[in-house]
Enzyme design. Structure first.
Site, short mmCIF file in Angstrom:
data_model
loop_
_atom_site.label_atom_id
_atom_site.label_comp_id
_atom_site.label_asym_id
_atom_site.label_seq_id
_atom_site.Cartn_x
_atom_site.Cartn_y
_atom_site.Cartn_z
N CYS A 117 -0.19 9.04 -4.04
CA CYS A 117 -0.45 8.25 -3.05
C CYS A 117 -1.03 9.02 -1.85
O CYS A 117 -1.48 8.23 -0.59
CB CYS A 117 1.25 8.07 -2.39
SG CYS A 117 2.14 6.64 -3.18
N LYS A 130 0.90 -1.05 -0.25
CA LYS A 130 0.24 -0.17 -0.06
C LYS A 130 0.84 1.42 -0.10
O LYS A 130 0.35 2.29 -0.34
CB LYS A 130 -0.85 -0.01 1.18
CG LYS A 130 -0.31 0.20 2.56
CD LYS A 130 -1.37 0.15 3.70
CE LYS A 130 -0.71 0.14 5.03
NZ LYS A 130 -0.06 1.54 5.32
N ASP A 131 2.13 1.13 0.43
CA ASP A 131 3.00 2.31 0.29
C ASP A 131 3.86 2.42 -0.78
O ASP A 131 4.53 3.41 -1.14
CB ASP A 131 4.08 2.20 1.45
CG ASP A 131 3.62 2.38 2.94
OD1 ASP A 131 2.31 2.70 2.92
OD2 ASP A 131 4.21 1.72 3.89
N ARG A 139 0.66 10.10 13.62
CA ARG A 139 1.87 9.42 12.84
C ARG A 139 2.68 8.71 13.59
O ARG A 139 2.31 8.47 15.09
CB ARG A 139 2.54 10.67 12.32
CG ARG A 139 1.95 11.51 11.42
CD ARG A 139 1.74 11.01 9.95
NE ARG A 139 3.18 10.24 9.58
CZ ARG A 139 4.11 10.81 9.02
NH1 ARG A 139 4.35 12.06 9.00
NH2 ARG A 139 5.33 10.09 8.76
N ARG A 159 1.63 4.84 17.92
CA ARG A 159 0.28 5.10 18.04
C ARG A 159 -0.49 4.47 19.10
O ARG A 159 -1.42 5.16 19.65
CB ARG A 159 -0.27 4.60 16.56
CG ARG A 159 0.49 5.29 15.37
CD ARG A 159 -0.26 4.96 14.08
NE ARG A 159 0.75 5.16 12.99
CZ ARG A 159 0.30 5.41 11.72
NH1 ARG A 159 -0.90 5.33 11.53
NH2 ARG A 159 1.13 5.77 10.59
N ARG A 185 -7.91 8.63 3.24
CA ARG A 185 -8.73 7.57 2.85
C ARG A 185 -9.60 7.29 4.14
O ARG A 185 -10.77 7.10 4.25
CB ARG A 185 -8.19 6.18 2.39
CG ARG A 185 -9.06 5.06 2.02
CD ARG A 185 -8.29 3.86 1.73
NE ARG A 185 -7.52 3.60 2.82
CZ ARG A 185 -7.74 2.90 3.93
NH1 ARG A 185 -8.81 2.19 4.06
NH2 ARG A 185 -6.79 2.66 4.68
N ARG A 186 -8.97 6.96 5.13
CA ARG A 186 -9.85 6.64 6.47
C ARG A 186 -10.73 7.60 6.85
O ARG A 186 -11.64 7.62 7.31
CB ARG A 186 -8.72 5.93 7.37
CG ARG A 186 -7.93 4.71 7.15
CD ARG A 186 -6.87 4.28 8.14
NE ARG A 186 -6.42 2.85 7.74
CZ ARG A 186 -5.41 2.55 8.09
NH1 ARG A 186 -4.70 3.62 8.98
NH2 ARG A 186 -4.84 1.60 7.83
#
Length: 305
Positions: A241, A82-83, A148, A154, A130-131
């Site tokens: 991205c 995904k990155d 981040r 996190r 997106r989230r």
């Protein structure tokens, strides 16, 4: 004669877990192979006081690793797919994409069991546009704040009470042994992941035939086909991205692909959705992009700029 493979990797615990997983698979398949890790710090890991969108997107997690490949200091690099930007430079290729894990997002909270259980105005942390767009669409009352750092960082911020809940990838939590922290799953088809989420990708130099051959045994054909459709959708819409894009492709029993796409706005929760079936992943990605454009994707992207 013993061969040596050097793997470039980020230094984060999750990146190292993924790289050690690839290394172990390679050692098991090629007993004469010596595999060494080259941990590197990337700009995406170093700049934590600004959002990914501000500093250039997820591609910042790749640059230093690709430099090591180009200079011959590493033979391959391991990434979360995904990155990886939708379009790679021609001198690089994704030689292997491993079988995908659970692609869902995780709702993580110490006090609430689900997104719908959160009180009005609760603070929710995520680093993903997106989230954020999907959160805003479902719960416009929430205070969505940037989050981040690596998985442990996190979770520590959540535990200090800085957030009522945070959204992370299920696969990352499971790989790090934090399954118990998952209170509920945010999963397709209602909630869409990032293109390629939960798949591990191995990047090499395009002309390195020796390494590409060694990596063949890692490649999962079904995963590669599905994520190709998701990444084609991303590429067709610009390959950014930082784009608030969700994509999920599943394969039916007869081999037909179904691709669902979502483009959102993190500021107001507008969501555009489209889906289509097909056999060819690249054509399918382009078709879902066309349908999203019919629904206003270009205007939404212009508004975001």
């Amino acid at each position: 004669m013993t061969e040596t493979l050097r793997i470039a990797t980020r230094k984060s615990p999750l990146a190292l877990w993924q790289t050690e997983h690839v290394a172990a698979r390679l050692r098991a398949a090629h007993p004469a192979l010596t595999v060494e890790l080259l941990p590197l710090s990337t700009r995406g890991d170093e700049v934590l006081d600004r959002s990914l969108a501000e500093i250039g997107g997820k591609g910042l997690f790749l640059k230093e690793l690709e430099v090591a490949l180009a200079e011959g200091r590493a033979d391959l690099a391991v990434h979360s797919l995904k990155d990886v930007p939708a379009k790679l430079e021609a001198r690089f290729t994704l030689a292997a994409i491993l079988e995908r894990a659970d692609c869902a997002d995780a709702f993580v909270s110490n006090d609430y069991v689900s997104l719908d259980d959160l009180p009005q105005g609760a603070r929710v942390g995520t680093s993903s546009l997106r989230r954020s767009a999907q959160l805003r669409a479902r719960r416009p009352d929430l205070d969505i704040a940037d989050l981040r750092g690596n998985v442990g960082t996190r979770l520590a911020k959540l535990d200090r009470g800085e957030y009522a809940a945070i959204i992370l990838a299920v696969a990352g939590l499971q790989r790090m042994g934090f399954d118990a922290r998952i209170r509920s799953r945010l999963a397709p088809p209602d909630w869409l992941p990032a293109p390629g989420q939960a798949a591990i990708a191995v990047e090499t130099r395009s002309d390195d035939v020796r390494v590409i051959e060694l990596l063949k045994m890692l490649d999962d054909a079904g995963t590669r086909r599905a994520v190709a459709a998701e990444r084609a959708l991303n590429a067709e819409l610009g390959g950014d991205c930082t784009m608030p894009l969700g994509a999920w492709c599943e394969t039916s029993a007869n081999g037909t692909l179904r691709l669902r796409g979502l483009l959102g706005d993190a500021r107001d929760g507008r969501l555009l959705r489209a889906e289509a079936d097909g056999e060819d992943p690249l054509r399918l990605g382009r078709e879902v992009a066309r349908l999203l454009r019919e629904r206003g994707a270009d205007a939404l992207l212009r508004d975001r700029a």
